[in-house]
Design a protein around this motif. Structure first.
Motif, PDB file in Angstrom:
ATOM      1  N   ARG A  64       2.070  -3.223   0.027  1.00  0.00           N
ATOM      2  CA  ARG A  64       3.511  -3.424  -0.148  1.00  0.00           C
ATOM      3  C   ARG A  64       3.805  -4.852  -0.606  1.00  0.00           C
ATOM      4  O   ARG A  64       4.649  -5.082  -1.473  1.00  0.00           O
ATOM      5  CB  ARG A  64       4.250  -3.120   1.147  1.00  0.00           C
ATOM      6  CG  ARG A  64       4.206  -1.643   1.525  1.00  0.00           C
ATOM      7  CD  ARG A  64       4.917  -1.368   2.802  1.00  0.00           C
ATOM      8  NE  ARG A  64       6.352  -1.264   2.505  1.00  0.00           N
ATOM      9  CZ  ARG A  64       7.280  -1.238   3.437  1.00  0.00           C
ATOM     10  NH1 ARG A  64       6.962  -1.313   4.705  1.00  0.00           N
ATOM     11  NH2 ARG A  64       8.539  -1.128   3.095  1.00  0.00           N
ATOM     12  N   ALA A  65       3.098  -5.813  -0.037  1.00  0.00           N
ATOM     13  CA  ALA A  65       3.281  -7.208  -0.445  1.00  0.00           C
ATOM     14  C   ALA A  65       2.846  -7.408  -1.904  1.00  0.00           C
ATOM     15  O   ALA A  65       3.521  -8.119  -2.665  1.00  0.00           O
ATOM     16  CB  ALA A  65       2.502  -8.138   0.474  1.00  0.00           C
ATOM     17  N   ASP A  66       1.735  -6.782  -2.288  1.00  0.00           N
ATOM     18  CA  ASP A  66       1.269  -6.871  -3.678  1.00  0.00           C
ATOM     19  C   ASP A  66       2.295  -6.276  -4.641  1.00  0.00           C
ATOM     20  O   ASP A  66       2.553  -6.834  -5.708  1.00  0.00           O
ATOM     21  CB  ASP A  66      -0.074  -6.159  -3.855  1.00  0.00           C
ATOM     22  CG  ASP A  66      -1.219  -6.868  -3.161  1.00  0.00           C
ATOM     23  OD1 ASP A  66      -1.049  -8.036  -2.734  1.00  0.00           O
ATOM     24  OD2 ASP A  66      -2.298  -6.245  -3.027  1.00  0.00           O
ATOM     25  N   VAL A  92       8.615   2.649 -10.242  1.00  0.00           N
ATOM     26  CA  VAL A  92       7.273   3.027  -9.774  1.00  0.00           C
ATOM     27  C   VAL A  92       6.992   2.358  -8.434  1.00  0.00           C
ATOM     28  O   VAL A  92       6.511   2.995  -7.490  1.00  0.00           O
ATOM     29  CB  VAL A  92       6.189   2.651 -10.815  1.00  0.00           C
ATOM     30  CG1 VAL A  92       4.799   2.896 -10.255  1.00  0.00           C
ATOM     31  CG2 VAL A  92       6.387   3.428 -12.106  1.00  0.00           C
ATOM     32  N   ALA A  93       7.307   1.075  -8.321  1.00  0.00           N
ATOM     33  CA  ALA A  93       7.062   0.329  -7.084  1.00  0.00           C
ATOM     34  C   ALA A  93       7.864   0.902  -5.926  1.00  0.00           C
ATOM     35  O   ALA A  93       7.359   0.982  -4.800  1.00  0.00           O
ATOM     36  CB  ALA A  93       7.391  -1.150  -7.286  1.00  0.00           C
ATOM     37  N   GLU A  94       9.103   1.327  -6.174  1.00  0.00           N
ATOM     38  CA  GLU A  94       9.929   1.896  -5.100  1.00  0.00           C
ATOM     39  C   GLU A  94       9.328   3.194  -4.566  1.00  0.00           C
ATOM     40  O   GLU A  94       9.310   3.419  -3.352  1.00  0.00           O
ATOM     41  CB  GLU A  94      11.349   2.148  -5.603  1.00  0.00           C
ATOM     42  CG  GLU A  94      12.180   0.899  -5.730  1.00  0.00           C
ATOM     43  CD  GLU A  94      13.532   1.149  -6.390  1.00  0.00           C
ATOM     44  OE1 GLU A  94      13.878   2.331  -6.645  1.00  0.00           O
ATOM     45  OE2 GLU A  94      14.236   0.170  -6.647  1.00  0.00           O
ATOM     46  N   VAL A  95       8.856   4.052  -5.467  1.00  0.00           N
ATOM     47  CA  VAL A  95       8.252   5.315  -5.029  1.00  0.00           C
ATOM     48  C   VAL A  95       7.012   5.031  -4.183  1.00  0.00           C
ATOM     49  O   VAL A  95       6.828   5.611  -3.108  1.00  0.00           O
ATOM     50  CB  VAL A  95       7.895   6.210  -6.246  1.00  0.00           C
ATOM     51  CG1 VAL A  95       7.099   7.423  -5.820  1.00  0.00           C
ATOM     52  CG2 VAL A  95       9.158   6.634  -6.989  1.00  0.00           C
ATOM     53  N   LEU A 100       4.178   3.934   1.261  1.00  0.00           N
ATOM     54  CA  LEU A 100       3.420   2.926   2.007  1.00  0.00           C
ATOM     55  C   LEU A 100       4.128   2.503   3.287  1.00  0.00           C
ATOM     56  O   LEU A 100       3.503   1.928   4.176  1.00  0.00           O
ATOM     57  CB  LEU A 100       3.167   1.703   1.124  1.00  0.00           C
ATOM     58  CG  LEU A 100       2.149   1.913   0.009  1.00  0.00           C
ATOM     59  CD1 LEU A 100       2.203   0.767  -0.986  1.00  0.00           C
ATOM     60  CD2 LEU A 100       0.752   2.077   0.584  1.00  0.00           C
ATOM     61  N   SER A 101       5.422   2.791   3.403  1.00  0.00           N
ATOM     62  CA  SER A 101       6.156   2.432   4.618  1.00  0.00           C
ATOM     63  C   SER A 101       5.805   3.361   5.777  1.00  0.00           C
ATOM     64  O   SER A 101       6.283   3.165   6.886  1.00  0.00           O
ATOM     65  CB  SER A 101       7.663   2.453   4.357  1.00  0.00           C
ATOM     66  OG  SER A 101       8.106   3.786   4.150  1.00  0.00           O
ATOM     67  N   ALA A 120      -1.056   1.291  -7.168  1.00  0.00           N
ATOM     68  CA  ALA A 120      -0.491   0.000  -6.768  1.00  0.00           C
ATOM     69  C   ALA A 120      -1.400  -1.177  -7.090  1.00  0.00           C
ATOM     70  O   ALA A 120      -0.921  -2.252  -7.453  1.00  0.00           O
ATOM     71  CB  ALA A 120      -0.178   0.007  -5.272  1.00  0.00           C
ATOM     72  N   ARG A 121      -2.712  -0.984  -6.946  1.00  0.00           N
ATOM     73  CA  ARG A 121      -3.633  -2.108  -7.110  1.00  0.00           C
ATOM     74  C   ARG A 121      -4.238  -2.223  -8.499  1.00  0.00           C
ATOM     75  O   ARG A 121      -4.641  -3.309  -8.904  1.00  0.00           O
ATOM     76  CB  ARG A 121      -4.783  -1.981  -6.106  1.00  0.00           C
ATOM     77  CG  ARG A 121      -4.414  -2.391  -4.720  1.00  0.00           C
ATOM     78  CD  ARG A 121      -5.221  -3.605  -4.266  1.00  0.00           C
ATOM     79  NE  ARG A 121      -4.614  -4.241  -3.136  1.00  0.00           N
ATOM     80  CZ  ARG A 121      -4.897  -3.947  -1.870  1.00  0.00           C
ATOM     81  NH1 ARG A 121      -5.778  -3.028  -1.595  1.00  0.00           N
ATOM     82  NH2 ARG A 121      -4.282  -4.586  -0.898  1.00  0.00           N
TER      83      ARG A 121
END
Length: 193
Positions: A64-66, A92-95, A100-101, A120-121
């Motif tokens: 999430r931090a990344d 994309v990051a929001e989905v 991840l939450s 994500a990575r």
């Protein structure tokens, strides 16, 4: 030792032991009731499924931090990015961030965990980084040669990544969707009764 008290094996063994105690109280077993209770405890504990092993823990906090860092960097570079690409990265990051939450739930599904981690990575950062590393004159040259421009390539990649993120999210939330549909069906049937 304390972990074992709440384990599936101990709970199943306790059920077996209670059955043995019930057999004693109903008069089915006589003076050998301690042996029967212990035996049923052992049988039920051995037959119980093992606890789930999670060898690869989800590092959701770092992911999430990344993602937040990537979105921040993209926002800083917005003037160099194609129009709507910053919004595409955010979507994309929001989905991914939403899934991840819920790290406990994510760790129960290794396939989804792998796909989210890869998106994500690797995939999302690589798309943005590759675009930002291209010099502007090279991107313009490709456009003049009739090939897709770097901006068009990035937008196409972000669209593909967003589609993949939504596909993964559908798998991730499938249980919730089924539960909601079951509850709606239950409420309708209850209202008709």
């Amino acid at each position: 030792m304390i972990r074992y008290l709440g384990s599936t094996k101990n709970l199943a063994g306790c059920v077996g032991g209670l059955i043995g105690l019930a057999l004693y109280l109903t008069g089915v077993v006589g003076g050998l009731w301690p042996v029967v209770v212990a035996g049923l405890y052992a049988v039920f504990a051995l037959l119980a499924p093992p606890e789930r092993v999670r060898l690869v823990p989800v590092d959701a906090g770092h992911l999430r931090a990344d993602l937040a860092s990537l979105v921040g960097k993209v926002t800083e570079q917005a003037q160099r990015m194609p129009e709507s690409s910053v919004d595409g990265v955010r979507r994309v990051a929001e989905v991914l961030d939403d899934m991840l939450s819920r790290p406990e739930r994510l760790s129960a599904n290794p396939d989804v965990q792998h796909e989210i981690t890869r998106l994500a990575r690797t995939d999302l950062p690589l798309s943005v980084q590759t675009y930002l590393n291209l010099p502007w004159w090279f991107a313009a040259k490709r456009r003049a040669s009739g090939e897709p421009s770097a901006a068009e390539e990035l937008l196409a990649q972000l669209e593909l990544l967003e589609t993949e993120a939504h596909r993964v999210a559908e798998r991730f939330y499938a249980g919730d969707v089924h539960q909601q549909a079951d509850h709606t069906r239950y409420l309708r049937e209850r209202g008709e009764a």
